[in-house]
Design a protein around this motif. Structure first.
Motif, short mmCIF file in Angstrom:
data_model
loop_
_atom_site.label_atom_id
_atom_site.label_comp_id
_atom_site.label_asym_id
_atom_site.label_seq_id
_atom_site.Cartn_x
_atom_site.Cartn_y
_atom_site.Cartn_z
N GLU A 83 37.90 46.46 43.85
CA GLU A 83 38.79 46.13 42.72
C GLU A 83 39.62 47.37 42.17
O GLU A 83 40.90 47.24 41.81
CB GLU A 83 37.98 45.80 41.64
CG GLU A 83 38.72 45.51 40.24
CD GLU A 83 37.84 44.73 39.22
OE1 GLU A 83 37.89 45.22 38.17
OE2 GLU A 83 36.75 43.84 39.54
N ASP A 98 42.55 41.23 39.68
CA ASP A 98 43.03 39.90 39.90
C ASP A 98 43.61 39.79 41.54
O ASP A 98 44.80 39.57 41.67
CB ASP A 98 44.38 39.56 39.00
CG ASP A 98 44.66 38.03 39.04
OD1 ASP A 98 43.70 37.30 39.71
OD2 ASP A 98 45.86 37.86 38.64
N GLU A 151 43.50 37.20 43.36
CA GLU A 151 44.30 36.18 43.61
C GLU A 151 45.91 36.12 43.49
O GLU A 151 46.76 35.57 44.00
CB GLU A 151 43.88 34.88 42.56
CG GLU A 151 42.23 34.71 42.90
CD GLU A 151 41.89 34.30 44.20
OE1 GLU A 151 42.46 33.78 44.98
OE2 GLU A 151 40.77 34.73 44.56
#
Length: 402
Positions: free
Chosen positions: A147, A153, A155
């Motif tokens: 991350e 995010d 996606e």
């Protein structure tokens, strides 16, 4: 959990024993296969992937990742597979990655490596490429979670897939044109060009049309089979060549010098015995310095005046591969990304490459002796599951085997 110091970074590792991390750069195909097995419906596949994951946690190796790995993984033609790969990377608890030269968060690309190397070269006019690498390493390599590397995010990266796929198409065209031998000038010197004449009018047009036809045929027969319109690729390249000649040059020297000046080559760089190939390489190098200047903290004129080609590891490696690669029956667009990932061989303790890239590095090392000082350990394996056996009981700092 324990704390590892890496350069100027302090990170936490999920391992249970204190050790100096060793960086392992995988080939993108092996990363894709590992992810495929981890997310498979078959228990035997998941067990194979889990075994590799557990080996990573025990071994002291940390995966070294960069933007170009991610780009290849996300460019998969299947949307579900691409999304699966993004989620997998985002959930990795611990990895290392090439950071951005400007210090912002996120995965760094080849331009970030070049910027860090150029900044390092500015520290001392006599510094060599291996010393530049060592300074750049401390500025480039970051560690944390998946991350941390790609953001909270994952996606959101799906929206960039069309851009990545378009870049892959351009890479196929770039390799097909730049590796073609339709237009040969490698051994020409400025003196040779001085003795040549530039065709004009109808004669010039016929010559350009003939070159266009030969180039289109070469791209169709030797280029990446995924190039759908070889004629269009050849025509686009020829249009760019013609545009460099406007307004009409007085002679061949005028055309060559105009092109080189536009790329940052100056009269001080040119003498009658200069090879055209070397001047074109210098022009490409100066053009890249112009692109990364802002991220180095130095002005472009300062970089152009101080930084030499032989001081920049990524340039030395990629240029050696360009010059001494084996001319395959098909010039695949993937060679572009492969040459970038090969540059990680200067920064990772172990770099896994494909068979073609390893052989090209071996060929290049016989001609470019500094490669043995720049590259660390380079290996190839058929499957990612072969890596633990390959590295078991060996030092990650073993000499590069060419």
């Amino acid at each position: 959990m324990f704390v590892i110091c890496s350069g100027n970074s302090i990170v936490r590792s999920p391992s249970t024993m204190l050790a100096k991390p060793q960086y392992l750069a995988l080939d993108s195909s092996h990363l894709g296969d590992w992810i495929k097995d981890r997310t498979s419906d078959r228990a035997v596949d998941r067990a194979r992937a889990r075994s590799f994951t557990e080996w990573l946690e025990r071994s002291g190796f940390v995966l070294l990742f960069c933007f170009h790995h991610f780009e290849e993984l996300v460019s998969h033609e299947n949307d579900d597979v691409a999304a699966q790969r993004i989620r997998f990377i985002g959930r990795l608890p611990f990895l290392a990655w090439i950071g951005r030269a400007d210090g912002s968060l996120g995965l760094g690309a080849i331009t970030d490596i070049l910027a860090a190397e150029a900044a390092a070269a500015m520290t001392d006019v006599e510094i060599c490429a291996a010393q530049v690498r060592d300074i750049a390493f401390s500025r480039l390599v970051q560690v944390g979670s998946g991350e941390d590397a790609i953001g909270p995010d994952p996606e959101g990266w799906m929206a960039l897939r069309p851009l990545f796929q378009a870049r892959n198409e351009r890479s196929r065209a770039f390799i097909a044109v730049t590796q073609s031998r339709v237009i040969e000038f490698d051994d020409l010197t400025i003196d040779d060009v001085l003795g040549s004449k530039l065709r004009q009018g109808a004669q010039l047009n016929r010559r350009l049309e003939a070159i266009n036809d030969r180039l289109a045929h070469d791209i169709a027969t030797r280029g990446d089979p995924r190039i759908s319109a070889p004629d269009a690729v050849a025509s686009e390249f020829m249009r760019s060549v013609v545009q460099m000649g406007h307004p009409a040059p007085q002679d061949a020297v005028d055309l060559l010098l105009r092109t080189l000046y536009a790329q940052g080559v100056t009269l001080e760089d040119i003498n009658p015995t200069s090879k055209v190939r070397d001047l074109v390489n210098l022009g490409m190098f100066r053009s890249q310095l112009r692109v990364v200047a802002e991220d180095t903290g130095f002005s472009y004129p300062a970089l152009a005046a101080r930084v030499r080609i032989d001081q920049i590891p990524t340039w030395v490696i990629r240029n050696a591969l360009r010059q001494y690669r084996h001319d395959q029956p098909r010039r695949m667009g993937s060679e572009y990304n492969d040459s970038i990932l090969a540059c990680l061989g200067a920064y990772a303790d172990v770099t896994i490459v494909d068979k073609r890239t390893l052989e090209n590095l071996r060929r290049a090392s016989r001609r470019v002796s500094v490669l043995s000082k720049l590259l660390r350990r380079i290996e190839k394996v058929a499957r990612y599951t072969d890596i633990p056996a390959l590295l078991r009981g060996t030092s990650p700092l073993a000499a590069t085997r060419f």
